[in-house]
Design an enzyme around this catalytic site. Structure first.
Site, PDB file in Angstrom:
ATOM      1  N   GLU A 180       6.205  13.054 -45.791  1.00  0.00           N
ATOM      2  CA  GLU A 180       6.408  12.782 -44.367  1.00  0.00           C
ATOM      3  C   GLU A 180       7.452  13.715 -43.746  1.00  0.00           C
ATOM      4  O   GLU A 180       7.918  13.482 -42.629  1.00  0.00           O
ATOM      5  CB  GLU A 180       6.806  11.318 -44.189  1.00  0.00           C
ATOM      6  CG  GLU A 180       5.619  10.399 -44.512  1.00  0.00           C
ATOM      7  CD  GLU A 180       5.982   8.945 -44.723  1.00  0.00           C
ATOM      8  OE1 GLU A 180       7.143   8.650 -45.079  1.00  0.00           O
ATOM      9  OE2 GLU A 180       5.091   8.101 -44.553  1.00  0.00           O
ATOM     10  N   TYR A 204      22.728  -3.922 -27.093  1.00  0.00           N
ATOM     11  CA  TYR A 204      22.858  -2.842 -28.061  1.00  0.00           C
ATOM     12  C   TYR A 204      21.517  -2.192 -28.387  1.00  0.00           C
ATOM     13  O   TYR A 204      21.453  -0.988 -28.666  1.00  0.00           O
ATOM     14  CB  TYR A 204      23.569  -3.331 -29.324  1.00  0.00           C
ATOM     15  CG  TYR A 204      25.057  -3.394 -29.100  1.00  0.00           C
ATOM     16  CD1 TYR A 204      25.844  -2.266 -29.276  1.00  0.00           C
ATOM     17  CD2 TYR A 204      25.657  -4.564 -28.650  1.00  0.00           C
ATOM     18  CE1 TYR A 204      27.203  -2.303 -29.031  1.00  0.00           C
ATOM     19  CE2 TYR A 204      27.015  -4.614 -28.396  1.00  0.00           C
ATOM     20  CZ  TYR A 204      27.789  -3.478 -28.600  1.00  0.00           C
ATOM     21  OH  TYR A 204      29.135  -3.517 -28.339  1.00  0.00           O
TER      22      TYR A 204
END
Length: 211
Positions: A77, A123
């Site tokens: 990947e 957040y």
């Protein structure tokens, strides 16, 4: 071979981050991969390696086109990492995991492909912003590369369907923080299933979104 102090430091940081992910079960077995950009070299964990045992000497080196330059064979990947770096010149680190809650969300039907998770917390809005869901590709299928690069131009994170998250950061610490925030938000999302929720409004989320 002789390596710069910057590269030696980056290799050590990758090992520390890899151990942290593995010890906290954010990866398992030989899943997950991470990288750091050092000049025109991208250090990436090698194929088949466990983040619990990978060493500084094990790291593979690719260029920004994903070509293998040095060291062990890179993760299958690695092309995703190269794609993100091309799209985001400010990015200096990329983290990809199969972390449990994010992977679970990636398997759900009915998600918004433009933004798979709502901004449940401030957040999440600050560290992730929006989370596009990319269609399923088999692991290592590099036909995903173009779409990943296009998606990364406007987003620091993406979720691969039936797979897991890919997150970038201006440094390795920032990428790790964002990955963990994504995982915790995925956990909240699943815990809250069936309950009325009150995500941040679009205006609140926009004010916090990373630029």
């Amino acid at each position: 071979m002789s390596r710069s102090l910057e590269e030696q430091t980056a290799r050590a940081a990758l090992v520390t981050a890899a151990r942290s992910l593995f010890m906290r079960s954010l990866t398992h077995g030989s899943t997950g991969n991470l990288s750091v950009r050092v000049g025109d070299r991208i250090l990436v964990t090698p194929t088949g390696s466990s983040l619990g045992t990978v060493t500084a000497e094990d790291m593979s080196v690719i260029d920004d086109e994903g070509a293998h330059v040095d060291g062990a064979k890179p993760s299958k990947e690695a092309f995703l990492h190269a794609a993100v770096y091309r799209a985001r010149p400010q990015a200096q680190a990329v983290v990809h995991t199969h972390s449990t809650y994010s992977a679970a969300v990636s398997c759900l039907a009915g998600l918004d492909p433009a933004n798979a998770l709502p901004p449940l917390t401030a957040y999440f809005a600050m560290r992730i912003g929006t989370l596009p869901l990319l269609p399923y590709h088999a692991p290592g299928d590099d036909t995903l590369e173009g779409l990943a690069e296009a998606t990364a131009r406007e987003n620091l994170a993406m979720l691969l369907s039936n797979h897991g998250p890919v997150v970038s950061g201006t440094n390795l610490g920032a990428a790790m923080d964002a990955l963990e925030e994504l995982e915790e938000t995925a956990k909240l999302f699943l815990l809250l299933d069936g309950h009325p929720t009150r995500p941040l409004t679009p205006e609140q989320a926009s004010a916090l979104r990373p630029r």
